[in-house]
Write a protein that holds these residues in place. Structure first.
Motif, PDB file in Angstrom:
ATOM      1  N   PHE A 114     -66.134-107.534  15.235  1.00 30.18           N
ATOM      2  CA  PHE A 114     -64.807-107.749  14.648  1.00 30.18           C
ATOM      3  C   PHE A 114     -64.714-107.085  13.272  1.00 30.18           C
ATOM      4  O   PHE A 114     -63.681-106.482  12.932  1.00 30.18           O
ATOM      5  CB  PHE A 114     -64.510-109.244  14.535  1.00 30.18           C
ATOM      6  CG  PHE A 114     -64.015-109.866  15.805  1.00 30.18           C
ATOM      7  CD1 PHE A 114     -62.869-109.393  16.428  1.00 30.18           C
ATOM      8  CD2 PHE A 114     -64.689-110.939  16.370  1.00 30.18           C
ATOM      9  CE1 PHE A 114     -62.404-109.967  17.597  1.00 30.18           C
ATOM     10  CE2 PHE A 114     -64.228-111.529  17.541  1.00 30.18           C
ATOM     11  CZ  PHE A 114     -63.087-111.033  18.155  1.00 30.18           C
ATOM     12  N   THR A 173     -62.469-104.730  18.513  1.00 34.35           N
ATOM     13  CA  THR A 173     -61.957-106.009  19.035  1.00 34.35           C
ATOM     14  C   THR A 173     -62.434-106.271  20.460  1.00 34.35           C
ATOM     15  O   THR A 173     -62.700-107.426  20.827  1.00 34.35           O
ATOM     16  CB  THR A 173     -60.419-106.012  19.005  1.00 34.35           C
ATOM     17  OG1 THR A 173     -59.974-105.658  17.697  1.00 34.35           O
ATOM     18  CG2 THR A 173     -59.870-107.385  19.362  1.00 34.35           C
ATOM     19  N   LYS A 174     -62.571-105.218  21.275  1.00 35.10           N
ATOM     20  CA  LYS A 174     -62.974-105.378  22.666  1.00 35.10           C
ATOM     21  C   LYS A 174     -64.360-106.030  22.758  1.00 35.10           C
ATOM     22  O   LYS A 174     -64.547-107.017  23.472  1.00 35.10           O
ATOM     23  CB  LYS A 174     -62.985-104.020  23.373  1.00 35.10           C
ATOM     24  CG  LYS A 174     -63.454-104.091  24.816  1.00 35.10           C
ATOM     25  CD  LYS A 174     -63.601-102.709  25.425  1.00 35.10           C
ATOM     26  CE  LYS A 174     -64.199-102.810  26.830  1.00 35.10           C
ATOM     27  NZ  LYS A 174     -64.422-101.470  27.425  1.00 35.10           N
ATOM     28  N   MET A 217     -64.312-109.743  21.183  1.00 38.30           N
ATOM     29  CA  MET A 217     -63.745-110.739  22.090  1.00 38.30           C
ATOM     30  C   MET A 217     -64.629-110.917  23.318  1.00 38.30           C
ATOM     31  O   MET A 217     -64.817-112.031  23.818  1.00 38.30           O
ATOM     32  CB  MET A 217     -62.332-110.322  22.520  1.00 38.30           C
ATOM     33  CG  MET A 217     -61.269-110.537  21.459  1.00 38.30           C
ATOM     34  SD  MET A 217     -61.102-112.275  20.993  1.00 38.30           S
ATOM     35  CE  MET A 217     -60.638-113.008  22.557  1.00 38.30           C
TER      36      MET A 217
END
Length: 354
Positions: free
Chosen positions: A273, A278-279, A282
């Motif tokens: 992050f 983001t991929k 998360m």
């Protein structure tokens, strides 16, 4: 009568206390000293049924079957260890040499972007944030220097241990061949040293030890396999390189008490992050939640069925065992508890009411 009961209680108490102390000393000091031979015996017992079956079906001498089975076994183990070792060394080398570049090209720009946004919104914090970035640069430099020295120290320490490890490995392999080939001669000789009424107890204790060890290994092998499968699929979906290798490493870490997958996946998610990925961030977070939920559902059932202990008791015993006896205690204390429970159920001992 009360005095006789008190005397009997005191005698039994000190008897069990001395027995526990002897077991502790044996596991703590004698067991590691004789580890090559202990491993050799375990290997011999593990392949006994398979060797007997092949020798009976193929009408071949047990000695020849034993030698072939052990050669194939050590060949496979050597191949797997070499394959994993090469991949691990290559990964560590690439990671070690790419750390400065990773910091300059990814982490530093990410920190800089965050501080620039903060300065733009709150101009009064510029001096504090500039000082913060300067401290980060210095801390990272010192950290990389420490890592370099530690890696060199670990490599030097491992190199110095190679002759000792090689000697232990040779004795383990040779002893496993002797124990496997002469398994029945050795076991019959040991049994003959006890009185006839004690021989049944020894055989029952041996069967309980082997059964408990087998059940313990089955339980956590099943948990490792399930966790490994989840991690490998998750890493593959997220797009992590060499997902199966990472899945295996994190699955092994997950077995260790207190540590678990969160020690790897959560920091990985936070770093992703921060770097703006983001991929992966998360993905790691979702993967951690899924593994934790599945683990909480399957562990009580698997452990309860295979070992016969409640998960919390197993966890306590593993932790206490690790504190008292190191890595061996992780396995030995739960196994000892399982053996005592079985002997208590069979009526051989009377420790508690079921």
């Amino acid at each position: 009568m009360n005095i006789n009961k008190q005397r009997a209680f005191i005698i039994h108490f000190f008897y069990f206390l001395i027995l526990i102390l002897l077991v502790y000393v044996g596991i703590k000091y004698v067991f590691p000293l004789l580890m090559p031979f202990v491993i050799g015996i375990i290997i011999a017992m593990s392949f006994r049924n398979l060797i007997d079956l092949i020798a009976k079906k193929a009408h071949v001498k047990r000695v020849l079957v034993s030698i072939i089975i052990l050669i194939v076994f050590y060949g496979l183990v050597g191949f797997i260890i070499s394959l994993i070792g090469v991949k691990m060394v290559n990964f560590i080398n690439s990671l070690f040499y790419s750390l400065p570049t990773l910091y300059k090209e990814t982490l530093l720009p990410a920190f800089q972007t965050v501080t620039d946004n903060m300065i733009h919104k709150y101009p009064s914090t510029k001096s504090y944030l500039d000082s913060f970035m300067s401290n980060i640069d210095q801390s990272v430099f010192e950290y990389l220097t420490k890592i370099s020295s530690k890696v060199v120290g670990m490599a030097t320490g491992f190199a110095s241990q190679v002759p000792t490890l090689l000697i232990k490995l040779i004795f383990t392999i040779v002893s496993s061949f002797f124990f496997t080939i002469d398994y029945y001669k050795i076991t019959r000789f040991i049994i003959r040293q006890f009185r006839e009424e004690h021989q049944k107890i020894i055989i029952k204790l041996k069967d309980n030890v082997i059964g408990s060890l087998g059940n313990f290994i089955k339980a956590y092998a099943a948990i490792i396999t399930i966790t490994f499968t989840e991690l490998s699929i998750g890493f593959w979906i997220i797009g992590i390189p060499t997902p199966f290798l990472f899945g295996l490493l994190v699955a092994i870490i997950d077995i260790m008490p207190i540590i678990g997958t969160g020690a790897v996946l959560l920091p990985w998610s936070v770093i992703a992050f921060i770097m703006g990925n983001t991929k992966i961030g998360m993905g790691m977070l979702i993967l951690y939640i899924v593994i934790t939920v599945v683990r909480q559902i399957i562990e009580p059932k698997i452990v309860g069925q295979q070992i016969g202990l409640y998960p919390i008791i197993t966890l306590v015993l593993m932790y206490v065992g690790a504190q008292l006896m190191g890595v061996l205690g992780l396995l030995i204390l739960p196994i000892m508890a399982t053996i005592l429970i079985k002997l208590n159920k069979e009526g051989s001992i009377h420790l508690f009411k079921i």
